[in-house]
Design an enzyme around this catalytic site. Structure first.
Site, PDB file in Angstrom:
ATOM      1  N   ARG A  34       0.785  -1.241   0.000  1.00 22.48           N
ATOM      2  CA  ARG A  34       0.000   0.000   0.000  1.00 22.48           C
ATOM      3  C   ARG A  34       0.814   1.288   0.000  1.00 22.48           C
ATOM      4  O   ARG A  34       0.240   2.380  -0.054  1.00 22.48           O
ATOM      5  CB  ARG A  34      -0.985   0.051   1.177  1.00 22.48           C
ATOM      6  N   ASP A  35       2.164   1.208   0.045  1.00 26.25           N
ATOM      7  CA  ASP A  35       2.933   2.461   0.027  1.00 26.25           C
ATOM      8  C   ASP A  35       4.276   2.259  -0.683  1.00 26.25           C
ATOM      9  O   ASP A  35       5.322   2.639  -0.175  1.00 26.25           O
ATOM     10  CB  ASP A  35       3.152   2.954   1.460  1.00 26.25           C
ATOM     11  N   ILE A  36       4.220   1.663  -1.872  1.00 26.97           N
ATOM     12  CA  ILE A  36       5.428   1.497  -2.674  1.00 26.97           C
ATOM     13  C   ILE A  36       5.808   2.856  -3.257  1.00 26.97           C
ATOM     14  O   ILE A  36       5.025   3.487  -3.963  1.00 26.97           O
ATOM     15  CB  ILE A  36       5.207   0.479  -3.803  1.00 26.97           C
ATOM     16  N   THR A  75       0.815   7.252  -0.318  1.00 30.26           N
ATOM     17  CA  THR A  75       1.426   8.474  -0.840  1.00 30.26           C
ATOM     18  C   THR A  75       0.760   8.806  -2.168  1.00 30.26           C
ATOM     19  O   THR A  75       0.901   8.038  -3.130  1.00 30.26           O
ATOM     20  CB  THR A  75       2.938   8.283  -1.024  1.00 30.26           C
TER      21      THR A  75
END
Length: 283
Positions: A34-36, A75
Site C-alpha cells: 500500500r505504500d510502494i 502516498t
C-alpha cells in the site's frame, strides 16, 4: 534511491525486478504493501534492492482505509486510482510499482501537483509518454510500464511474479553484456490429496534434468561420443533429482510454492533461478 535523478536503464530494470520479487512474496502471503515509493526502496552496494516500511500493510481482503478523519493511507503520487475510491488489492501495488519504474526511467513522477491534482490525474489522465522522455527505452519495457499504469486493475498484469519474469526477460534481451546473469525460473505441477491440502505435509518431487554424459562427456559443453549407449552421442544424459517440499496447511489449487535456487542455472556465473511448484488438488 532517486536522489540523482533517473537511473541507467539496466539499473532501473534490475531494481524493479527486486521490487516485483518482494511484492510477489508479500502477495503470496495475502498481504498488500500500500505504500510502494522510492523512499521505501533501499538499494544495497551490490545492486540488490529491498522493499521496506511494511507499517501500513494489510490483508488484500480488506477495504482500503481512507480513515474516518479523511486522511489518505499511502502516498498520493504513487497510489492507484481505485485506492481513492476506498478499495485496493495486490494490483494496486503493481500500479505503484509502475509509478516508481516510470520515475526511475525518466527522472520524473508520472503525475505532479497538489494531493487533489494528483488524485484527479491518477483517476482521469495519462502520464506524459515515457518514450518521449527517454527515447532509448526498449519498446517492451515501455509497454510493460503502460500496462502497470492502467487505470483499470483488470488491465494490469495479474501478479507481481509475472512482472518479475517480464523484467528479467527484458534485462536478458537488452542489457546482458557478459555479466553474471540469473537463471530462468522453472515451473512444475504437483498433485496433492484434499487431506494434504487441508492439513499440510512434507513430500518429495522429482525433477528431470539434462546433465553431461558421465561416460563420454563429463565436462559441460563437451561433445558426445558417437555410439555412446548412455547418451546416443548427444553428450547429455537424463538425470533425476529428488527434492523435499513442504505443503503448508490450507494450500489452494493453483497456488505457487517457491523453492529458491532450484530453477535453471545462471549464465556467466550468475545464480540459479527459482523453482515454482504449482499445486493441483486431486482425489
Amino acid at each position: 534511491m532517486l536522489k540523482d535523478g533517473r537511473l541507467p536503464l539496466s539499473d532501473a530494470v534490475r531494481t524493479a525486478v527486486c521490487i516485483a520479487d518482494a511484492l510477489g512474496t508479500a502477495h503470496g502471503a495475502g498481504l498488500t504493501h500500500r505504500d510502494i515509493k522510492p523512499s521505501n526502496i533501499i538499494v544495497r552496494p551490490n545492486g540488490q534492492a529491498t522493499v521496506v516500511d511494511f507499517g501500513i500493510t494489510k490483508g488484500s481482503d480488506e477495504r482500503h482505509d481512507i480513515t474516518t478523519s479523511g486522511v489518505l493511507i499511502g502516498t498520493p503520487a504513487y497510489m492507484a486510482p481505485e485506492c481513492f475510491n476506498g478499495t485496493f488489492d495486490h494490483r494496486s501495488d503493481l500500479y505503484s510499482l509502475g509509478c516508481v519504474l516510470y520515475e526511475m526511467l525518466t527522472g520524473h513522477q508520472p503525475f505532479t501537483g497538489t494531493s487533489w491534482h494528483l488524485i484527479n490525474q491518477h483517476l482521469n489522465e495519462q502520464p506524459p509518454p515515457l518514450i518521449k522522455r527517454r527515447l532509448s527505452t526498449p519498446p517492451t519495457l515501455v509497454n510493460l510500464v503502460e500496462r502497470l499504469l492502467a487505470k483499470n486493475p483488470d488491465d494490469r498484469p495479474a501478479e507481481a511474479f509475472q512482472v518479475m519474469l517480464a523484467l528479467r526477460e527484458i534485462d536478458r534481451r537488452y542489457f546482458d553484456q557478459g555479466l553474471p546473469n540469473r537463471g530462468l525460473d522453472r515451473y512444475v505441477r504437483s498433485a496433492v490429496s484434499p487431506r494434504i491440502a487441508a492439513f499440510g505435509a512434507v513430500t518429495h518431487i522429482l525433477l528431470a534434468d539434462r546433465a553431461p554424459c558421465p561416460l563420454c562427456a563429463p565436462e559441460p559443453g563437451a561433445s558426445g561420443a558417437e555410439g555412446c549407449e548412455s547418451c546416443q552421442g548427444t553428450g547429455e544424459a537424463s538425470a533425476e533429482t529428488s527434492h523435499r517440499i513442504r505443503i503448508p496447511p490450507g494450500v489452494k489449487a493453483g497456488q505457487r510454492l517457491r523453492l529458491r535456487g532450484l530453477g535453471w542455472p545462471g549464465r556467466n556465473g550468475g545464480e540459479a533461478g527459482d523453482l515454482f511448484v504449482v499445486v493441483r488438488i486431486e482425489g
